[in-house]
Design a protein around this motif. Structure first.
Motif, PDB file in Angstrom:
ATOM      1  N   GLY A  87     -13.851 -26.261 -13.040  1.00 44.35           N
ATOM      2  CA  GLY A  87     -14.582 -25.072 -13.454  1.00 44.35           C
ATOM      3  C   GLY A  87     -14.373 -24.770 -14.929  1.00 44.35           C
ATOM      4  O   GLY A  87     -15.316 -24.447 -15.655  1.00 44.35           O
ATOM      5  N   MET A  88     -13.135 -24.902 -15.409  1.00 40.03           N
ATOM      6  CA  MET A  88     -12.858 -24.642 -16.819  1.00 40.03           C
ATOM      7  C   MET A  88     -13.472 -25.714 -17.712  1.00 40.03           C
ATOM      8  O   MET A  88     -13.833 -25.439 -18.863  1.00 40.03           O
ATOM      9  CB  MET A  88     -11.346 -24.557 -17.046  1.00 40.03           C
ATOM     10  N   PHE A  89     -13.628 -26.944 -17.203  1.00 34.98           N
ATOM     11  CA  PHE A  89     -14.260 -28.006 -17.987  1.00 34.98           C
ATOM     12  C   PHE A  89     -15.698 -27.618 -18.342  1.00 34.98           C
ATOM     13  O   PHE A  89     -16.181 -27.908 -19.441  1.00 34.98           O
ATOM     14  CB  PHE A  89     -14.239 -29.323 -17.218  1.00 34.98           C
ATOM     15  N   ALA A  90     -16.389 -26.942 -17.423  1.00 31.51           N
ATOM     16  CA  ALA A  90     -17.749 -26.470 -17.711  1.00 31.51           C
ATOM     17  C   ALA A  90     -17.727 -25.468 -18.864  1.00 31.51           C
ATOM     18  O   ALA A  90     -18.622 -25.456 -19.720  1.00 31.51           O
ATOM     19  CB  ALA A  90     -18.356 -25.828 -16.462  1.00 31.51           C
ATOM     20  N   THR A  91     -16.692 -24.633 -18.922  1.00 32.45           N
ATOM     21  CA  THR A  91     -16.565 -23.670 -20.022  1.00 32.45           C
ATOM     22  C   THR A  91     -16.268 -24.377 -21.339  1.00 32.45           C
ATOM     23  O   THR A  91     -16.800 -24.008 -22.391  1.00 32.45           O
ATOM     24  CB  THR A  91     -15.446 -22.656 -19.706  1.00 32.45           C
TER      25      THR A  91
END
Length: 651
Positions: A87-91
């Protein structure tokens, strides 16, 4: 073992970030189990900018370093599960595309000199535009957390010198951004902001996280919570700390050997009870000091809250219940009839008396049964303490002794769970529409997800199941009404009146069973939509800026329209419509007039160019004028053909 500190390694590109995965590889495919893996693809991080990632190696290295520090067991300890890391990779991708690349901060010498004011301006701009853009909402809600990870890794001296954060979080996150965050949550909590469902990515990530909490973590969390909540109290009523001696010594022994489960495929337990001894001053000892051994239990409550949120997410997603209906669930509401589990609920919105509600029953899948059973067990002590029979209530009993959870709390719980699990913002109102969207847009990936969610082998079984639940079937009709009916009604009316031209208009005419004279009725629109759905045709309807309509009646997985080409988007984005080349555009008289205005606009702009100006700019205006004129020529010929055909039919 994942590298703990990337600053200390000798050869960064050869360093293993995970077993068998080197830092220098363009894609990190990390095995996290016997049949599971997570993938971080760095070769496509700039696709949305139509740029090739390998042309900017320093920027990609920075993205990789930030990504590594979102892994479970990294020095920052921010993410405890691989799903949170994804999820943080998308950010990180969003931050790289919209800030670093946009500002051309792509080399070591520019990244090292990033000014805090640049980041502050970037966030402030999103704070100004978030009401009109989902992208800016994501930036406001997610990027500050990424910046915190970057700052913390820098404080730990784990970032290479060229990409250290030279700021603290308070310097870049302004009061305006914080206010926008609060306003966005409040707006979503109140149900404002439209009908859009959660994406398949959000549903998949959040559902998988909820599944782990329900089937792997729930027993340990419920038992730890029970032990802690029932421990002895002081005379004033406060709960005692857990000590090796005194009245809590038996509890100390139990917690000392308590083994909480690990987050899947990590070395992180969901919580640990580690005895700690320190010297404390105490009355009654001649020396004035004694060694006291205690166990810190503070890590349990956050997991109690996460488990509650997982249960609420599952119930809201798979039953179609609204927040008020979830808040009013009672214990003992599950029962079995003809081998199927049912849940007794209080329906409000469609009740004859919306304040009192109407009693109803709905069928529920096994994971919802599990969620209800977990909630009954999780809050049993609190229920007994205040004499409540509601399923959901606060995990801490206060002097006000609320007998059930607040409706607003349910909204906040869903928001927090979806954001933490998927890295993208979501809210409770989207849950009801999400299942409806998956059923309507029947792509293969969505069908697989539907089968996983409901545990059915076929789409037909799921559809029959959903139609037995009036809340879910009602959400399908709501989605049709809110998203399709008005625009599609206008579009079909224009086709019937001969006001729509182009290849798409002709195709829709051929598909229609009849040409309706004059205004198209809502019932006819719904019949048109249902015919498409029964035929397994995904459908997307929306107005576009030029004045026509975007109508997609095909699976976009094979060939995406120009507006989302090269992105991960699953639906057309009318905001970036290429009305000249897109086959999904339905042109109308209004859009034709606007195309004519576009020609005039570009001709005017060209006339203002100086004679010794840049030839590339003049070429750009010439090409835009030519493209719009060619489109006008096609549309006018289509219009003449329609008039000729109608004249022939009249004769």
């Amino acid at each position: 073992m994942i590298i703990k500190n990337l600053k200390e390694v000798q050869s960064l590109y050869e360093t293993e970030v995970a077993p068998g995965v080197r830092f220098g590889e363009p894609t990190w495919r990390i095995n996290i189990g016997h049949s599971e893996h997570v993938t971080f693809n760095f070769s496509s991080v700039l696709d949305a900018q139509n740029a090739r990632s390998f042309d900017y190696p320093d920027l990609v290295d920075f993205i990789k370093i930030l990504t590594a520090y979102t892994f479970p067991s990294s020095p920052t300890n921010e993410m405890r599960s691989w799903r949170s890391s994804l999820g943080m990779f998308a950010t990180i991708r969003r931050f790289a595309q919209d800030f670093l690349f946009e500002k051309f901060l792509v080399a070591k010498n520019t990244i090292s000199l990033i000014d805090p004011s640049q980041i502050r301006q970037f966030l402030n701009r999103s704070a100004q535009l978030y009401e009109h853009s989902a992208k800016h909402q994501t930036i406001i809600l997610c990027v500050p957390r990424l910046l915190r990870i970057w700052c913390f890794a820098s404080e730990l001296d784990a970032m290479p010198d060229w990409c250290r954060a030279n700021f603290v979080l308070s310097e870049v996150v302004s009061k305006d951004v914080e206010a926008a965050q609060r306003a966005l949550w409040e707006r979503q909590e109140d149900g404002e902001g439209g009908w859009m469902p959660l994406t398949a990515h959000q549903i998949k990530m959040s559902y998988d996280a909820a599944h782990d909490y329900l089937y792997i973590f729930s027993d340990a969390i419920c038992e730890a919570s029970r032990l802690i909540m029932t421990r002895p109290r002081f005379e004033g009523g406060q709960l005692m700390p857990v000590r090796k001696d005194g009245k809590t010594k038996e509890l100390f022994k139990q917690l000392e050997v308590f083994e909480a489960p690990f987050f899947p495929n990590t070395d992180n337990r969901i919580f640990e009870f580690i005895p700690k001894t320190k010297s404390v001053k105490s009355k009654g000892y001649t020396s004035g000091y004694q060694d006291r051994t205690t166990i810190d239990i503070d890590a349990v409550r956050p997991e109690v809250i996460n488990l509650k949120r997982a249960c609420i997410f599952v119930i809201g997603l798979l039953t179609g219940m609204r927040r008020a209906e979830i808040a009013h669930l009672k214990t003992g509401a599950l029962f079995v009839r003809d081998g199927v589990y049912y849940l007794t609920i209080t329906r409000f919105k469609t009740a004859s008396d919306p304040k009192k509600g109407t009693r109803d029953t709905i069928p529920v899948p096994p994971i919802v049964v599990k969620a209800v059973e977990v909630l009954e067990k999780l809050f049993a002590h609190q229920r007994q303490a205040i004499g409540s029979d509601f399923l959901l209530l606060s995990d801490i009993v206060t002097s006000k002794r609320f007998e059930k959870i607040k409706i607003s709390t349910i909204g906040k719980d869903v928001q927090a769970f979806v954001l933490e699990s998927s890295g993208e913002p979501g809210h409770a109102h989207q849950l009801r529409k999400s299942i409806a969207w998956l059923l309507i847009s029947k792509g293969e990936e969505n069908l697989d997800l539907i089968r996983q969610l409901f545990g059915h082998k076929s789409y037909g079984m799921t559809l029959r199941y959903v139609m037995r639940n009036e809340l879910l079937s009602g959400s399908v009709m709501e989605l049709l009404e809110e998203n399709y009916t008005e625009d599609l009604q206008k579009a079909l009316t224009k086709i019937a009146n001969g006001e729509a031209v182009g290849e798409l208009a002709d195709a829709l005419r051929r598909r229609s069973a009849q040409l309706y004279p004059g205004q198209i009725l809502v019932s006819e629109v719904e019949a048109f939509v249902h015919a498409n759905l029964e035929a397994g045709v995904p459908l997307f309807i929306s107005r576009i800026p030029i004045g026509g309509f975007c109508i997609s009646q095909s699976d976009l997985k094979e060939k995406k329209p120009p507006c989302i080409e090269g992105t991960d988007d699953e639906k057309p984005n009318p905001e970036f419509c290429d009305y000249i080349n897109c086959p999904h555009v339905l042109h109308t008289d209004e859009s034709t007039k606007n195309v004519e205005r576009q020609v005039v606009y570009y001709e005017t702009k060209r006339s203002y160019l100086p004679e010794d100006g840049d030839d590339r700019i003049e070429h750009y205006y010439d090409s835009r004028i030519e493209e719009n004129k060619l489109l006008l020529d096609r549309l006018r010929k289509d219009k003449q053909r329609i008039i000729a055909r109608e004249t022939a039919n009249a004769d």
